[in-house]
Structure formats: structure tokens, C-alpha cells
Design an enzyme around this catalytic site. Sequence first.
Site, PDB file in Angstrom:
ATOM      1  CB  THR A  37       5.342  49.847  46.402  1.00 18.67           C
ATOM      2  OG1 THR A  37       6.339  49.135  45.659  1.00 18.67           O
ATOM      3  CG2 THR A  37       5.579  49.651  47.886  1.00 18.67           C
ATOM      4  CB  VAL A  68       8.960  59.571  50.354  1.00 18.25           C
ATOM      5  CG1 VAL A  68       8.469  59.230  51.762  1.00 18.25           C
ATOM      6  CG2 VAL A  68      10.208  60.434  50.415  1.00 18.25           C
ATOM      7  CE  LYS A  69       8.757  53.044  45.892  1.00 18.98           C
ATOM      8  NZ  LYS A  69       8.529  52.859  44.448  1.00 18.98           N
ATOM      9  CE  LYS A 140      19.476  44.814  64.337  1.00 19.99           C
ATOM     10  NZ  LYS A 140      19.700  46.191  64.808  1.00 19.99           N
ATOM     11  NE  ARG A 222      37.219  18.752  39.023  1.00 21.60           N
ATOM     12  CZ  ARG A 222      38.188  18.122  38.347  1.00 21.60           C
ATOM     13  NH1 ARG A 222      38.433  18.477  37.087  1.00 21.60           N
ATOM     14  NH2 ARG A 222      38.890  17.180  38.906  1.00 21.60           N
ATOM     15  CG  HIS A 285      51.929  28.227  33.019  1.00 20.52           C
ATOM     16  ND1 HIS A 285      50.935  27.582  33.721  1.00 20.52           N
ATOM     17  CD2 HIS A 285      52.695  27.248  32.468  1.00 20.52           C
ATOM     18  CE1 HIS A 285      51.090  26.266  33.622  1.00 20.52           C
ATOM     19  NE2 HIS A 285      52.152  26.047  32.861  1.00 20.52           N
ATOM     20  CG  PHE A 482      66.310  51.208  33.434  1.00 23.53           C
ATOM     21  CD1 PHE A 482      67.274  50.448  34.092  1.00 23.53           C
ATOM     22  CD2 PHE A 482      65.535  52.081  34.197  1.00 23.53           C
ATOM     23  CE1 PHE A 482      67.472  50.531  35.455  1.00 23.53           C
ATOM     24  CE2 PHE A 482      65.716  52.179  35.575  1.00 23.53           C
ATOM     25  CZ  PHE A 482      66.683  51.397  36.203  1.00 23.53           C
ATOM     26  NE  ARG A 529      58.504  50.589  36.396  1.00 24.33           N
ATOM     27  CZ  ARG A 529      59.047  50.703  37.604  1.00 24.33           C
ATOM     28  NH1 ARG A 529      60.340  50.965  37.719  1.00 24.33           N
ATOM     29  NH2 ARG A 529      58.320  50.561  38.689  1.00 24.33           N
TER      30      ARG A 529
END
Length: 533
Positions: A37, A68-69, A140, A222, A285, A482, A529
Amino acid sequence: MTDTAPLTRALLSVSDKTGLIEFATDLAARGVDLLSTGGTAKALREAGLAVRDVSEVTGFPEMMDGRVKTLHPMIHGGLLALRDNDAHVAAMKEHGIEVIDLLVVNLYPFEATVAAGADYDTCIENIDIGGPAMIRAAAKNHGAVSVLTDPSQYAGLLEELDAHAVQGGGGTSFAFRQRMAQAAYARTAAYDAAVSSWMAGAAEIQTPPHRAFAGALAQEMRYGENPHQKAAFYRDGSSRPGVATAQQHQGKALSYNNINDTDAAFELVAEFAPEDGPAVAIIKHANPSGVARGATLVDAYRAAFDCDRTSAFGGIVALNQRLDAATAEEIVQIFTEVVIAPEADDEAKAIFAAKKNLRLLTTGGLPDPRAPMVAYKQVAGGLLVQDKDTGQVDADLLEVVTKRAPSAQELADLRFAWTVAKHTKSNAIIYAKGGATVGIGAGQMSRVDSSTIAALKAARMGTECGMAETPAKGSVIASDAFFPFADGLLAAAEAGATAVIQPGGSMRDADVIAAADEAGLAMVFTGMRHFRH
């Protein structure tokens, strides 16, 4: 369905033309008929390849600016027809539909268009319609059809053709076609996720009825947090500076925990604008072990390191400015897993080069701590989705609730400590003095325990650093939420803290304020907070 399917005819329609000519030339040399195309057909012809336009097959010209093609039975019939179904074969013969054994499509660059900041109409025009439709059809029917959605797959297809010599240009195995089909559906799913997420933002829909998330595989690991857990790292296509977009200059591949901790470190240090001075965060950590600002980057590193020298070993170091040689020399005095910075001097890179296990990442910039992001977490049976915590409190919005107002220095340290608390696991208590953390209590089940632990760590590091007294003396504290009772606040006062920043909002605020006044503390409320779980 047969295991080996012949490849005699291919449809190529690609936006990204990387490797296209070499690939198509190889197909043509094998006797594969090429169908194409628009711009793809033009590129193939200019390379001297014989190619047939889709418009010749459909009997319709490309129209509506290319919208549209390929949406036509002559194309989709060739992709979807079951070769071993007599009715399908008869329908193809009746209507003159020819099989398409290979579909090569990559989509309009929608994600890149959005990332470039294009306007609404331009983004809309870069939503591909025919491409996803053909990809899904070919995927599919992978019992007979191969579908490629990325130039990185071209070499694998050619290897398949070499390995399965049948009529025409060779053949492909079912296993190969199945893998390509899975990749194809993943690509269209990711594409649709990008479009739907962008449109939700454009339409200001905060909680769409369906939400999709997608990513592209960046690294197989790993293992995950522990050796018995499988893991991988996916990029979501965001241009936000950070661990996902960084350049790695040396060292082995990042682990799951490395990436998690490096992200936490860089997001924290990005809270401190480079123009306001150097800042360093050391993470262990996913929690800060030390954060500091300084007159120079090496000063900031030393102050952050002195908050918790023990935990800094094997940690992650994030910088808000270009890594220089002096700071690099200081960092390599102990084992460090990762260093991440916007940039790095050649001298600093040379110093790190002698440490083969240290990873150096540069990002080209800092993430915007105020930029909106979506954060999500998987739970059994669903996803929790929320806005990333981008909350910040300006000084003029703080409410002084005690008889004594904080001094200018206390206020500066309070705001610093509050920023660090935002990036520390709850319950979080941060002791800070002179633009550096001196004690951090994180992730405890009670706030008083966090306060006590932070004070104990401050005292221990004071001894280790040769100080005459604990650095908690004369410090300020930040609490991410708080104080439900005055005990945590009083523990901080006993350790030597002089001022407190906290959200307020407890039923016992009056009791806590009274306790602060009695202890001579200055206290401000933020009205916001920073829980971090």
C-alpha cells in the site's frame, strides 16, 4: 491446519520502514509475490522490487486521505480463509480472492505522536484502523498465516523459511506462527490501551468503566524479589526521565529489586530542583537511608551517608545534578549497587569503570514531581488505580498551631523533612537538621515505634561519626500522617527535636498541640498526609 504452511504471497504495509527493503528483497528472491500500500509500495518500487498495489486487488483506490484502503473482502478474505475448509476455498474461487500467507504491518506511530505533544486532531489522525484489523485477522488465522508487527521479527521469519523448505518461498512452522500471533495480539492490545488512556485524559474521564495497561518487554530477569519468583521488566512508552529511559554505562543487568529501588531513589531526589542546589538520596529496600542537600554534590553525599552508614552499604544513590569526580571518588569508598544521575562527567565514569559491579545510569534530566501519573497495584481479582502522590505544600499554606512558631531554619528543615517523608514507607518519621536527614523510622506498625527507631538510629550514627551528642538534638521531625496520641511526638521531643510538621486532623489534635506547647515545640499542620504502602 498443517504444521508447515507455505509462503507464496505477502502483504507489506508499514509505518516504520526499518529493514524493509532488505527483508522484502529476500522475500522476492525466494519467489514470494509482494502486495503493498501507499508509501510502502513506493519505497519498494524505488528499490527496484516488483510489487502490486492493494488498490489493484480491491478494485478501489485508496481514499479519504488513506483512511480507507485495506478494509475490503479481497484483503480480509485472503487473510481469514481456512485453507482446509472446502466452503472457504470455494468462496475464494468464486470471488477471485487470493490467499495472503504473510502479513507485515506496523502501526501508525500513535504513541510517539502523543509523546511529542501533538495536538488533538494530529493524534486522532495517527490512530491506525486498517492495520489493527488486518493484524487481528491474520493472527486469528495463524493456522496458515504468519503476521509480523515489528522489524525485529524479520530475521526470525527468514530463518523459518530456510528451515522449512516447501513450495514457493519456503514455509513456516505452526509454533512460529503461534508465537507471532501472540505478539500481534499483544501489540494491538498495547496500541488500544495507549489510545484509550490518551482519550480518557483528553476527555477528563478519571475512572473509565474499563482500563487497559500495556508495556513492551525491556528485560527478562533472572528472578524477581526472590530467586524462586520469575520476573521481567516492561517499558510503558513514557518519556518520563528515570530508570526505564536511562542509559546504563556499565555493570551487569539491573535486577528486579535494583529497578524498584532505583526508581524510588530518583523520584525522591527529583523533588529537589537542581537550580536550588545539589541533593543526594540513598535508598535501601525502597526506603531512604539518608537524604541531604549541600553546598556541593560531594557535601550532600557525605551528609546523606552519615545519616545511616550501615544501611548505605549496597544501596542505591540518586543525584539531582551531574555526577562529578569528587562525588564519584566518595561513592566508591563502599559497595554501591546503582548510581543514577541526570548526567556524569567523563572523570566520574572513569572512576566507576574500576568497579565492575557498580551500575551507572544517566537519564538526561529529572522527572517532574508535579506531573500527573497513574499508579496501579494488583490485588486478588483486580487492580487498585490511583493518581501518583504529587502533593506538595508551599510554606504559606502551613498552619502554625503551637504558641511558638518555627524559626526560619526550622521551617526550611521541616519542609525538607516533609518531602522525604512523602517517599518513606508509612508509618514514617523523619528527623532532619541543616538540610539533611539524621534519623529515619520507616514502615513500622505504630508511629511511636517509628519515632523511637529514628531517634535510636540518630544516636547510633552520632556515635559512629564521632559527635559529642546525638544529631537529633536541635533537629526537626516530619510525620507522614497525624499523631493519634502525643506519645510519638513526646518521644521526638525527648530525643532533642525542636519542631514538628504533620498533617493534623486527629480527634486528639488538641491534646497533641498541648503536649507540644508544654515541651516547647513549634508545630505546623500541612492539611495533607503522605501514606506510602
